[in-house]
Design an enzyme around this catalytic site. Structure first.
Site, PDB file in Angstrom:
ATOM      1  N   LEU A   1      -2.112  13.554  -4.124  1.00  0.00           N
ATOM      2  CA  LEU A   1      -2.452  13.243  -2.731  1.00  0.00           C
ATOM      3  C   LEU A   1      -1.961  11.845  -2.406  1.00  0.00           C
ATOM      4  O   LEU A   1      -2.513  10.854  -2.880  1.00  0.00           O
ATOM      5  CB  LEU A   1      -3.967  13.330  -2.516  1.00  0.00           C
ATOM      6  CG  LEU A   1      -4.662  14.605  -2.995  1.00  0.00           C
ATOM      7  CD1 LEU A   1      -6.154  14.550  -2.641  1.00  0.00           C
ATOM      8  CD2 LEU A   1      -4.009  15.836  -2.389  1.00  0.00           C
ATOM      9  N   GLY A   2      -0.902  11.766  -1.608  1.00  0.00           N
ATOM     10  CA  GLY A   2      -0.321  10.478  -1.243  1.00  0.00           C
ATOM     11  C   GLY A   2       1.001  10.261  -1.948  1.00  0.00           C
ATOM     12  O   GLY A   2       1.123  10.493  -3.155  1.00  0.00           O
ATOM     13  N   CYS A   3       1.987   9.826  -1.179  1.00  0.00           N
ATOM     14  CA  CYS A   3       3.317   9.605  -1.764  1.00  0.00           C
ATOM     15  C   CYS A   3       3.927   8.324  -1.207  1.00  0.00           C
ATOM     16  O   CYS A   3       5.083   8.298  -0.775  1.00  0.00           O
ATOM     17  CB  CYS A   3       4.220  10.807  -1.492  1.00  0.00           C
ATOM     18  SG  CYS A   3       5.672  10.864  -2.563  1.00  0.00           S
TER      19      CYS A   3
ATOM     20  N   ARG B   1       3.074  12.636   6.708  1.00  0.00           N
ATOM     21  CA  ARG B   1       4.196  13.017   7.574  1.00  0.00           C
ATOM     22  C   ARG B   1       5.333  13.570   6.733  1.00  0.00           C
ATOM     23  O   ARG B   1       5.769  12.928   5.772  1.00  0.00           O
ATOM     24  CB  ARG B   1       4.691  11.809   8.378  1.00  0.00           C
ATOM     25  CG  ARG B   1       3.686  11.293   9.390  1.00  0.00           C
ATOM     26  CD  ARG B   1       4.253  10.131  10.189  1.00  0.00           C
ATOM     27  NE  ARG B   1       4.607   9.012   9.332  1.00  0.00           N
ATOM     28  CZ  ARG B   1       3.730   8.097   8.912  1.00  0.00           C
ATOM     29  NH1 ARG B   1       2.458   8.188   9.257  1.00  0.00           N
ATOM     30  NH2 ARG B   1       4.122   7.099   8.148  1.00  0.00           N
TER      31      ARG B   1
ATOM     32  N   GLU C   1      -8.869   3.896 -13.436  1.00  0.00           N
ATOM     33  CA  GLU C   1      -8.368   2.632 -13.979  1.00  0.00           C
ATOM     34  C   GLU C   1      -7.545   1.860 -12.954  1.00  0.00           C
ATOM     35  O   GLU C   1      -7.614   0.627 -12.883  1.00  0.00           O
ATOM     36  CB  GLU C   1      -7.510   2.906 -15.221  1.00  0.00           C
ATOM     37  CG  GLU C   1      -7.065   1.655 -15.962  1.00  0.00           C
ATOM     38  CD  GLU C   1      -8.225   0.940 -16.631  1.00  0.00           C
ATOM     39  OE1 GLU C   1      -8.528  -0.194 -16.198  1.00  0.00           O
ATOM     40  OE2 GLU C   1      -8.824   1.494 -17.558  1.00  0.00           O
TER      41      GLU C   1
ATOM     42  N   GLY D   1      -4.559  -2.934 -11.133  1.00  0.00           N
ATOM     43  CA  GLY D   1      -3.210  -2.441 -11.350  1.00  0.00           C
ATOM     44  C   GLY D   1      -3.000  -1.927 -12.759  1.00  0.00           C
ATOM     45  O   GLY D   1      -3.732  -1.065 -13.249  1.00  0.00           O
TER      46      GLY D   1
ATOM     47  N   ILE E   1      -3.449  -3.468 -15.548  1.00  0.00           N
ATOM     48  CA  ILE E   1      -4.275  -4.074 -16.592  1.00  0.00           C
ATOM     49  C   ILE E   1      -5.345  -3.089 -17.065  1.00  0.00           C
ATOM     50  O   ILE E   1      -6.170  -2.649 -16.263  1.00  0.00           O
ATOM     51  CB  ILE E   1      -4.956  -5.353 -16.082  1.00  0.00           C
ATOM     52  CG1 ILE E   1      -3.911  -6.336 -15.534  1.00  0.00           C
ATOM     53  CG2 ILE E   1      -5.774  -6.007 -17.178  1.00  0.00           C
ATOM     54  CD1 ILE E   1      -4.518  -7.546 -14.864  1.00  0.00           C
TER      55      ILE E   1
ATOM     56  N   LYS F   1     -13.567  -4.362  -5.826  1.00  0.00           N
ATOM     57  CA  LYS F   1     -13.292  -4.368  -7.263  1.00  0.00           C
ATOM     58  C   LYS F   1     -14.456  -4.984  -8.033  1.00  0.00           C
ATOM     59  O   LYS F   1     -14.814  -4.510  -9.119  1.00  0.00           O
ATOM     60  CB  LYS F   1     -11.996  -5.128  -7.529  1.00  0.00           C
ATOM     61  CG  LYS F   1     -10.765  -4.448  -6.934  1.00  0.00           C
ATOM     62  CD  LYS F   1      -9.545  -5.334  -7.018  1.00  0.00           C
ATOM     63  CE  LYS F   1      -8.322  -4.652  -6.410  1.00  0.00           C
ATOM     64  NZ  LYS F   1      -7.135  -5.517  -6.407  1.00  0.00           N
TER      65      LYS F   1
END
EC number: 1.1.1.3
Length: 430
Positions: A12-14, A49, A131, A136, A138, A207
């Site tokens: 989901l999401g590109c 889109r 994670e 990122g 780490i 975070k």
């Protein structure tokens, strides 16, 4: 022996991260299969889109119907890198209902509704891994949740937002003001067109909530985190820090109280000594200190954002949950058993750097010192510089509560000899 039926993955999401995940899953399919013990097949990619060029991404997998993709019934793992609260939350819950494990990078959703999502995953007998939501590339969530599961974590302190670290680093190294440093960060792609989430501390606060919840085995949401951004940090603040042998960083600080009965989570700019390892974290890098009872002080350092680094964390989680699928098991879930309350910022004890504009005349220092003493705030160091009837007075306190410092500053503003409070900043990393 390798399982022959492939594990099917819905993405989901590109965007920046999603496209890297899709690329690596395609180019490194054989290696991923060897590590998991089963082939992994990218079954579909939901995008907002269609029609946009996405180099390296198989076009036949693209769909604008995320709901249908998640609800197919044959999906083993859903990777969510869309962000935001909705429709991400709905799609993750739907994935659980379909028996799919979820890998997410969605810090805002996890910081707000993490407890609910963990319960839903546990009820469905599937995994929720994230994670990539905190720092990122780490590795941080898994060490806290698994490697330190037998230890008592007392403090988590770190730089968890690359954009703000880049801005403060440029202000320190070049003498630039906030606006100029933000403009450079935007030009280099470190800052979004709307940088509010980063520069006002919302990203770091989410975070911090996730880290505090895992570290202290208690429920902490973003609403429990005290937050200050860096938009009020000036070149004068940076210069004052240098004079003290310090540097200014936007820190996320999560602490268990000395008596073990409460926790605090806060995000704000702070001066830290140049001798502290966090002071040397430059550019858009992240670094986090974990202080544990038996393990002592551990430092995690690396790139905290970007497509490839974040994709690395996503794929690490993907391998873990796919291994669990092959084994017919699940990994560690939410470990919330302490139910510790979050202490308000007024009760947090720390050191302060207070810069005052005062009259350059006899007795002013004594008057200011008396005001600090009146509110139980002891002074560590003081520096005064005079110029043509005006003076600057810089006071660094010993440790005091936020409430005591606020009362002191209110009284200082009422003194005839004090023309204004130029800045107030906390001092950390002793």
């Amino acid at each position: 022996m390798m399982r022959t039926r492939p594990l099917k993955v819905a993405l989901l999401g590109c965007g920046v991260v999603g496209s890297e995940v899709a690329r690596i899953m395609t180019t490194d399919a054989a290696d991923l299969a060897a590590r998991i013990g089963a082939p992994v097949e990218l079954a579909g990619i939901a995008v907002r889109r269609a029609g946009r060029a996405r180099p390296g991404v198989p076009e036949h997998l693209l769909t604008t119907d995320a709901e249908a993709l998640v609800g197919r019934g044959d999906i083993d793992v859903v990777i969510e890198v869309v962000g935001g609260i909705e429709p991400s939350k709905h799609l993750i819950l739907k994935a659980f209902e379909q028996g799919a494990s979820v890998v997410s990078a969605n810090k805002a959703l996890l910081a707000r509704d993490g407890a609910e999502l963990h319960r839903a995953a546990a009820d469905a007998g599937v995994d929720l891994y994230y994670e990539a939501a905190v720092a990122g590339a780490i590795p941080l969530i898994r060490p806290l949740r698994e490697s330190l599961a037998g230890d008592r974590v007392n403090r988590v302190l770190g730089i968890v937002n690359g954009t703000t670290n880049f801005i403060l680093d440029k202000m320190d190294s070049t003498g630039a003001g906030y606006s100029e440093a933000l403009e450079e960060a935007t030009a280099l792609g470190y800052a979004e067109a709307d940088p509010t989430a980063d520069v006002e501390g919302f990203d770091a606060a989410a975070k911090a909530a996730i880290l505090a919840g895992i570290a202290f085995h208690t429920k902490v949401t973003a609403a429990d985190v005290y937050r200050e951004g860096l938009t009020e940090v000036t070149a004068a603040d940076i210069a004052s820090a240098k004079e003290m042998g310090c540097v200014v960083k936007l820190l996320a600080i999560c602490e268990r109280s000395a008596d073990g009965e409460s926790v605090t989570a806060r995000v704000h700019p702070a001066m830290i000594p140049l001798s502290h390892p966090l002071a040397s974290v430059r550019e858009a890098y992240n670094a986090v200190f974990v202080e544990a009872q038996a393990a002592g002080r551990l430092m995690f350092y690396g790139p905290g954002a970007g497509g490839a680094p974040t994709a690395s964390a996503v794929l690490g989680d993907l391998v873990a949950v796919c291994r669990n699928k092959v084994a017919g098991s699940t990994g560690p879930g939410d470990s919330v058993y302490t139910r510790l309350p979050a202490k308000p910022m007024d009760e947090v004890v720390t050191r302060y750097h207070v810069s005052l504009d005062v009259d350059d005349r006899a007795g002013v220092l004594a008057q200011v010192a008396s005001t600090f003493a009146e509110h139980g705030v002891s002074i560590d160091t003081v520096r005064q510089q005079g110029r043509d009837g005006d003076a600057s007075l810089v006071v660094v306190t010993h440790r005091a509560t936020d409430a005591a410092l606020s009362a002191t500053v209110d009284k200082l503003r009422a003194l005839d000899s004090v023309r204004g409070v130029a800045s107030i900043m906390r001092v950390e990393g002793e």
